[in-house]
Design an enzyme around this catalytic site. Sequence first.
Site, short mmCIF file in Angstrom:
data_model
loop_
_atom_site.label_atom_id
_atom_site.label_comp_id
_atom_site.label_asym_id
_atom_site.label_seq_id
_atom_site.Cartn_x
_atom_site.Cartn_y
_atom_site.Cartn_z
N LYS A 45 10.94 43.58 3.06
CA LYS A 45 11.38 42.24 2.68
C LYS A 45 12.10 42.21 1.33
O LYS A 45 12.03 43.17 0.56
CB LYS A 45 10.18 41.30 2.67
CG LYS A 45 9.56 41.10 4.05
CD LYS A 45 8.39 40.13 3.96
CE LYS A 45 7.79 39.84 5.31
NZ LYS A 45 6.66 38.88 5.20
N ASN B 142 5.01 39.52 0.56
CA ASN B 142 4.07 40.59 0.90
C ASN B 142 4.76 41.89 1.32
O ASN B 142 4.17 42.74 1.96
CB ASN B 142 3.06 40.12 1.95
CG ASN B 142 3.71 39.69 3.25
OD1 ASN B 142 4.84 40.04 3.54
ND2 ASN B 142 2.97 38.94 4.04
#
Length: 139
Positions: A10, A113
């Site tokens: 991410k 996360n």
Amino acid sequence: MTDRTFSILKPDATRRNLTGAINAVIEAAGLRIVAQRRVHLTEAQARKFYEVHAERPFYGELVGQMTAEPVVVQVLEAEGAVAKYREVMGATNPKDAAEGTIRKQFALSIGENSVHGSDSDENAKLEIAQFFTDDQIVG
């Protein structure tokens, strides 16, 4: 037949130059990276990818986070790839994640996360197909 799963490193991870460090954890766990590329998700791609969460209050924030900066999309292979990668990722909340997992080591928060991984073999196939054609996956 070796199983496959889908992974996204991410924006919070790519922004901090953690691609190599996270890949090292993935590979050390016995998962093989058979396709990988860095992309900047469009809003349409992110909305489609996370449409399962469209009714959830965090959907807009999630789409915004995932389109803010580049991500690395991957196909991983191993026996039981989905379950193995979910174990390597760790709990969504890094505070609850086991030592040595990606999220324990690298995540900033529940929202940031660091990684996404498919939650089932069926979803892995769908998610992989959104980003890779068969000829781009070279085991």
